[in-house]
Write a protein that holds these residues in place. Sequence first.
Motif, PDB file in Angstrom:
ATOM      1  N   TRP A  30       6.399   0.431  -0.734  1.00 56.60           N
ATOM      2  CA  TRP A  30       6.789  -0.161  -2.034  1.00 56.60           C
ATOM      3  C   TRP A  30       5.450  -0.904  -2.473  1.00 56.60           C
ATOM      4  N   LEU A  31       4.717  -1.643  -1.504  1.00 57.62           N
ATOM      5  CA  LEU A  31       3.588  -2.289  -1.861  1.00 57.62           C
ATOM      6  C   LEU A  31       2.464  -1.274  -2.246  1.00 57.62           C
ATOM      7  N   ASP A  32       2.684  -0.087  -1.776  1.00 61.76           N
ATOM      8  CA  ASP A  32       1.552   0.991  -2.221  1.00 61.76           C
ATOM      9  C   ASP A  32       1.870   1.725  -3.356  1.00 61.76           C
ATOM     10  N   ARG A  33       3.154   1.831  -3.754  1.00 59.68           N
ATOM     11  CA  ARG A  33       3.655   2.671  -4.935  1.00 59.68           C
ATOM     12  C   ARG A  33       3.943   2.028  -5.804  1.00 59.68           C
ATOM     13  N   ARG A  34       4.523   0.719  -5.708  1.00 60.43           N
ATOM     14  CA  ARG A  34       5.114   0.186  -6.907  1.00 60.43           C
ATOM     15  C   ARG A  34       4.659  -1.352  -7.336  1.00 60.43           C
ATOM     16  N   TYR A  35       3.666  -1.951  -6.409  1.00 58.14           N
ATOM     17  CA  TYR A  35       3.314  -3.252  -6.667  1.00 58.14           C
ATOM     18  C   TYR A  35       2.335  -3.408  -7.910  1.00 58.14           C
ATOM     19  N   ALA A  36       1.571  -2.572  -8.031  1.00 57.40           N
ATOM     20  CA  ALA A  36       0.439  -2.619  -9.329  1.00 57.40           C
ATOM     21  C   ALA A  36       1.368  -2.610 -10.513  1.00 57.40           C
ATOM     22  N   GLN A  37       2.322  -1.759 -10.562  1.00 56.92           N
ATOM     23  CA  GLN A  37       3.011  -1.825 -11.810  1.00 56.92           C
ATOM     24  C   GLN A  37       4.181  -2.601 -12.082  1.00 56.92           C
ATOM     25  N   ALA A  38       4.540  -3.221 -10.990  1.00 56.33           N
ATOM     26  CA  ALA A  38       5.765  -4.363 -10.959  1.00 56.33           C
ATOM     27  C   ALA A  38       5.424  -5.525 -11.899  1.00 56.33           C
ATOM     28  N   ASP A  39       6.444  -5.996 -12.646  1.00 56.20           N
ATOM     29  CA  ASP A  39       6.305  -7.102 -13.180  1.00 56.20           C
ATOM     30  C   ASP A  39       6.325  -8.445 -12.307  1.00 56.20           C
ATOM     31  N   GLU A  40       6.577  -9.723 -12.857  1.00 52.91           N
ATOM     32  CA  GLU A  40       6.309 -10.989 -12.015  1.00 52.91           C
ATOM     33  C   GLU A  40       7.573 -11.098 -11.250  1.00 52.91           C
ATOM     34  N   THR A  41       8.568 -10.621 -12.152  1.00 52.07           N
ATOM     35  CA  THR A  41      10.095 -10.865 -11.422  1.00 52.07           C
ATOM     36  C   THR A  41      10.082  -9.825 -10.417  1.00 52.07           C
ATOM     37  N   ARG A  42      10.032  -8.837 -10.505  1.00 52.66           N
ATOM     38  CA  ARG A  42       9.951  -7.833  -9.135  1.00 52.66           C
ATOM     39  C   ARG A  42       9.156  -8.177  -8.131  1.00 52.66           C
ATOM     40  N   ARG A  43       8.071  -8.717  -8.595  1.00 53.71           N
ATOM     41  CA  ARG A  43       7.023  -9.064  -7.339  1.00 53.71           C
ATOM     42  C   ARG A  43       7.548 -10.449  -6.517  1.00 53.71           C
ATOM     43  N   ALA A  44       8.164 -11.330  -7.339  1.00 53.27           N
ATOM     44  CA  ALA A  44       8.730 -12.386  -6.713  1.00 53.27           C
ATOM     45  C   ALA A  44       9.968 -12.147  -6.185  1.00 53.27           C
ATOM     46  N   ASP A  76      17.268  -1.389  -3.895  1.00 54.44           N
ATOM     47  CA  ASP A  76      17.569   0.032  -4.367  1.00 54.44           C
ATOM     48  C   ASP A  76      16.094   0.639  -4.662  1.00 54.44           C
ATOM     49  N   GLU A  77      15.354   0.083  -5.318  1.00 51.33           N
ATOM     50  CA  GLU A  77      14.186   0.435  -5.467  1.00 51.33           C
ATOM     51  C   GLU A  77      13.161   1.008  -4.279  1.00 51.33           C
ATOM     52  N   ILE A  78      13.527   0.255  -3.398  1.00 52.47           N
ATOM     53  CA  ILE A  78      12.809   0.629  -1.801  1.00 52.47           C
ATOM     54  C   ILE A  78      13.402   1.782  -1.269  1.00 52.47           C
ATOM     55  N   ARG A  79      14.869   1.687  -1.281  1.00 58.37           N
ATOM     56  CA  ARG A  79      15.671   3.021  -0.878  1.00 58.37           C
ATOM     57  C   ARG A  79      14.949   4.438  -1.439  1.00 58.37           C
ATOM     58  N   ALA A  80      15.062   4.177  -2.852  1.00 57.06           N
ATOM     59  CA  ALA A  80      14.701   5.218  -3.550  1.00 57.06           C
ATOM     60  C   ALA A  80      13.196   6.043  -3.082  1.00 57.06           C
TER      61      ALA A  80
END
Length: 84
Positions: A30-44, A76-80
């Motif tokens: 998740w950190l490698d593939r989603r963090y950069a595009q995640a909004d602040e809510t998802r990061r929190a 769910d996002e991590i599982r996906a």
Amino acid sequence: MNGSVDARLGRLRWRARRGTRELDRLLGAWLDRRYAQADETRRAGFDALLGESDPDLWDWLTGHLDPPPRYAAIVDEIRALDRV
């Protein structure tokens, strides 16, 4: 990324290292593939998720148990990512 974002990502990456290869892989993906595009809510949400115990994380991320509603979207996002 700017310096404060880089520092935050480094702290999250350290906290995501759980000592089991499987959890490290799931959380690191998740950190490698989603963090950069995640909004602040998802990061929190991810940051909060890392505060949970390894057995709970394992059960939620592998689908053995449903996560609490506050973590459902990020789990769910991590599982996906694991299915890609």
